[in-house]
Design a protein around this motif. Structure first.
Motif, PDB file in Angstrom:
ATOM      1  N   ILE A  20       0.746  -1.258  -0.020  1.00 14.57           N
ATOM      2  CA  ILE A  20      -0.103  -0.020  -0.146  1.00 14.57           C
ATOM      3  C   ILE A  20       1.027   1.112  -0.009  1.00 14.57           C
ATOM      4  O   ILE A  20       0.592   2.104  -0.831  1.00 14.57           O
ATOM      5  CB  ILE A  20      -0.969  -0.124   1.110  1.00 14.57           C
ATOM      6  CG1 ILE A  20      -1.999  -1.183   0.988  1.00 14.57           C
ATOM      7  CG2 ILE A  20      -1.714   1.442   1.388  1.00 14.57           C
ATOM      8  CD1 ILE A  20      -2.874  -1.550   2.293  1.00 14.57           C
ATOM      9  N   LEU A  21       2.003   1.370   0.745  1.00 16.29           N
ATOM     10  CA  LEU A  21       2.995   2.352   0.735  1.00 16.29           C
ATOM     11  C   LEU A  21       3.525   2.486  -0.545  1.00 16.29           C
ATOM     12  O   LEU A  21       3.468   3.787  -1.432  1.00 16.29           O
ATOM     13  CB  LEU A  21       3.851   2.232   1.830  1.00 16.29           C
ATOM     14  CG  LEU A  21       5.115   3.408   1.952  1.00 16.29           C
ATOM     15  CD1 LEU A  21       4.545   4.858   2.045  1.00 16.29           C
ATOM     16  CD2 LEU A  21       6.064   2.787   2.679  1.00 16.29           C
ATOM     17  N   ALA A  22       3.857   1.394  -1.054  1.00 13.39           N
ATOM     18  CA  ALA A  22       4.544   1.630  -2.544  1.00 13.39           C
ATOM     19  C   ALA A  22       3.291   2.210  -3.572  1.00 13.39           C
ATOM     20  O   ALA A  22       3.646   3.027  -4.433  1.00 13.39           O
ATOM     21  CB  ALA A  22       4.914   0.263  -3.129  1.00 13.39           C
ATOM     22  N   ILE A  41      -5.966  -8.135   3.564  1.00 21.21           N
ATOM     23  CA  ILE A  41      -5.220  -7.270   2.881  1.00 21.21           C
ATOM     24  C   ILE A  41      -6.265  -6.496   1.918  1.00 21.21           C
ATOM     25  O   ILE A  41      -6.035  -5.157   1.501  1.00 21.21           O
ATOM     26  CB  ILE A  41      -4.242  -7.917   1.793  1.00 21.21           C
ATOM     27  CG1 ILE A  41      -3.232  -8.800   2.665  1.00 21.21           C
ATOM     28  CG2 ILE A  41      -3.641  -7.226   0.758  1.00 21.21           C
ATOM     29  CD1 ILE A  41      -2.396  -9.864   1.822  1.00 21.21           C
ATOM     30  N   ARG A  42      -7.275  -7.281   1.146  1.00 21.89           N
ATOM     31  CA  ARG A  42      -8.314  -6.416   0.442  1.00 21.89           C
ATOM     32  C   ARG A  42      -9.005  -5.331   1.163  1.00 21.89           C
ATOM     33  O   ARG A  42      -9.105  -4.249   0.770  1.00 21.89           O
ATOM     34  CB  ARG A  42      -9.218  -7.504  -0.107  1.00 21.89           C
ATOM     35  CG  ARG A  42      -8.784  -8.339  -1.220  1.00 21.89           C
ATOM     36  CD  ARG A  42      -9.799  -9.124  -1.756  1.00 21.89           C
ATOM     37  NE  ARG A  42      -9.424 -10.108  -2.782  1.00 21.89           N
ATOM     38  CZ  ARG A  42      -9.053 -11.338  -2.755  1.00 21.89           C
ATOM     39  NH1 ARG A  42      -9.588 -12.039  -1.549  1.00 21.89           N
ATOM     40  NH2 ARG A  42      -8.740 -11.765  -3.499  1.00 21.89           N
ATOM     41  N   GLU A  43      -9.090  -5.525   2.524  1.00 19.87           N
ATOM     42  CA  GLU A  43      -9.931  -4.377   3.275  1.00 19.87           C
ATOM     43  C   GLU A  43      -8.968  -3.363   3.466  1.00 19.87           C
ATOM     44  O   GLU A  43      -9.374  -2.194   3.278  1.00 19.87           O
ATOM     45  CB  GLU A  43     -10.251  -5.042   4.558  1.00 19.87           C
ATOM     46  CG  GLU A  43     -10.882  -4.126   5.717  1.00 19.87           C
ATOM     47  CD  GLU A  43     -12.380  -3.342   5.121  1.00 19.87           C
ATOM     48  OE1 GLU A  43     -12.644  -2.360   5.668  1.00 19.87           O
ATOM     49  OE2 GLU A  43     -12.806  -3.832   4.151  1.00 19.87           O
ATOM     50  N   ARG A  47      -9.474   0.545   2.040  1.00 15.77           N
ATOM     51  CA  ARG A  47      -9.363   1.539   3.000  1.00 15.77           C
ATOM     52  C   ARG A  47      -8.384   2.678   2.862  1.00 15.77           C
ATOM     53  O   ARG A  47      -8.797   3.752   3.003  1.00 15.77           O
ATOM     54  CB  ARG A  47      -9.141   1.209   4.748  1.00 15.77           C
ATOM     55  CG  ARG A  47     -10.214   0.466   5.241  1.00 15.77           C
ATOM     56  CD  ARG A  47      -9.699  -0.081   6.715  1.00 15.77           C
ATOM     57  NE  ARG A  47     -10.612  -0.915   7.231  1.00 15.77           N
ATOM     58  CZ  ARG A  47     -11.263  -0.588   8.397  1.00 15.77           C
ATOM     59  NH1 ARG A  47     -11.072   0.631   8.849  1.00 15.77           N
ATOM     60  NH2 ARG A  47     -12.285  -1.149   9.008  1.00 15.77           N
ATOM     61  N   ASN A  48      -7.492   2.385   1.967  1.00 11.95           N
ATOM     62  CA  ASN A  48      -6.635   3.266   1.229  1.00 11.95           C
ATOM     63  C   ASN A  48      -6.915   3.460  -0.228  1.00 11.95           C
ATOM     64  O   ASN A  48      -5.896   4.245  -0.672  1.00 11.95           O
ATOM     65  CB  ASN A  48      -5.022   2.823   1.710  1.00 11.95           C
ATOM     66  CG  ASN A  48      -4.810   2.667   3.142  1.00 11.95           C
ATOM     67  OD1 ASN A  48      -4.358   3.835   3.474  1.00 11.95           O
ATOM     68  ND2 ASN A  48      -5.031   1.638   3.728  1.00 11.95           N
ATOM     69  N   ALA A  50      -8.940   5.636  -1.897  1.00  7.43           N
ATOM     70  CA  ALA A  50      -9.063   7.128  -2.331  1.00  7.43           C
ATOM     71  C   ALA A  50      -7.378   7.640  -2.211  1.00  7.43           C
ATOM     72  O   ALA A  50      -6.959   8.437  -3.433  1.00  7.43           O
ATOM     73  CB  ALA A  50     -10.193   7.964  -1.432  1.00  7.43           C
ATOM     74  N   ALA A  51      -6.749   7.546  -1.143  1.00  2.00           N
ATOM     75  CA  ALA A  51      -5.357   8.113  -1.156  1.00  2.00           C
ATOM     76  C   ALA A  51      -4.568   7.570  -2.335  1.00  2.00           C
ATOM     77  O   ALA A  51      -3.728   8.029  -2.825  1.00  2.00           O
ATOM     78  CB  ALA A  51      -4.730   7.580   0.161  1.00  2.00           C
ATOM     79  N   VAL A  52      -4.683   6.049  -2.600  1.00  2.22           N
ATOM     80  CA  VAL A  52      -3.859   5.496  -3.563  1.00  2.22           C
ATOM     81  C   VAL A  52      -4.210   6.123  -4.983  1.00  2.22           C
ATOM     82  O   VAL A  52      -3.249   6.591  -5.770  1.00  2.22           O
ATOM     83  CB  VAL A  52      -4.084   4.251  -3.455  1.00  2.22           C
ATOM     84  CG1 VAL A  52      -3.415   3.420  -4.779  1.00  2.22           C
ATOM     85  CG2 VAL A  52      -3.357   3.361  -2.322  1.00  2.22           C
ATOM     86  N   ALA A  53      -5.563   6.228  -5.179  1.00  5.39           N
ATOM     87  CA  ALA A  53      -5.803   7.094  -6.560  1.00  5.39           C
ATOM     88  C   ALA A  53      -5.403   8.407  -6.474  1.00  5.39           C
ATOM     89  O   ALA A  53      -5.004   8.908  -7.530  1.00  5.39           O
ATOM     90  CB  ALA A  53      -7.364   6.880  -6.593  1.00  5.39           C
ATOM     91  N   ALA A  54      -5.522   9.247  -5.517  1.00  3.70           N
ATOM     92  CA  ALA A  54      -5.098  10.484  -5.339  1.00  3.70           C
ATOM     93  C   ALA A  54      -3.547  10.563  -5.807  1.00  3.70           C
ATOM     94  O   ALA A  54      -3.047  11.519  -6.302  1.00  3.70           O
ATOM     95  CB  ALA A  54      -5.268  11.262  -4.016  1.00  3.70           C
TER      96      ALA A  54
END
Length: 162
Positions: A20-22, A41-43, A47-48, A50-54
């Motif tokens: 997720i950090l990557a 992991i899917r959950e 949860r992240n 929106a931040a990943v998309a941004a």
């Protein structure tokens, strides 16, 4: 590290935090573990999301049992990540086979782990990897005995055409 535009795979992800950090750093990330770990992991990815998309990253979750069905994964990821994956000597051959499949000539792998000398982690880095990878110790934390290694594929100069 700059993961923008890079294909990344995390092995034995557990919670998926490294992958997720990557993705938050712009990577196109495949987060893997055994099937029983994928729901968590899917959950965490959800949860992240929106931040990943941004961050213009991407995170997907897939099952991967080391050494099995590797043909369903492409060769030559830009970056291979593994946190605390070197812990069981019986898994070393499968982990090595997986790393060899996923890493291409331009790949870099980062593996961090508690050295667990009683379980032979040092043997994995000192003996099993070097015939196939250049192994570089980047950092060792003496108080926790956790080490970070950088791996790049060994090149067979006999197959290089001039």
């Amino acid at each position: 590290m700059d993961f923008r535009g890079r294909t990344v795979i995390e092995l034995g992800a557990g919670t998926g935090i490294v992958g997720i950090l990557a993705a938050l750093l712009g990577g196109d990330v495949t987060i893997t573990d055994l099937p029983m770990a994928l729901d968590q992991i899917r959950e965490n990815v959800r949860r992240n999301a929106a931040a990943v998309a941004a961050a213009a990253g991407r995170a997907r979750v897939r099952a991967l049992a080391w050494g099995r069905e590797l043909s369903s994964f492409p060769r030559g990821y830009d970056v291979v990540l593994g946190a605390d994956v070197v812990y069981e000597p019986r898994c070393f051959p499968a982990l090595l086979a997986t790393l060899r499949h996923l890493c291409g000539p331009r790949s870099v792998a980062f593996l961090s782990c508690g050295m667990r000398r009683e379980l032979g982690a040092g043997r994995f880095f000192d003996t099993l990897l070097p015939p196939h990878f250049h192994v570089e110790l980047l950092r060792r934390h003496d108080d926790t005995d956790v080490s970070l290694y950088r791996l790049t594929q060994q090149h067979d100069d006999t197959n290089v055409s001039l």
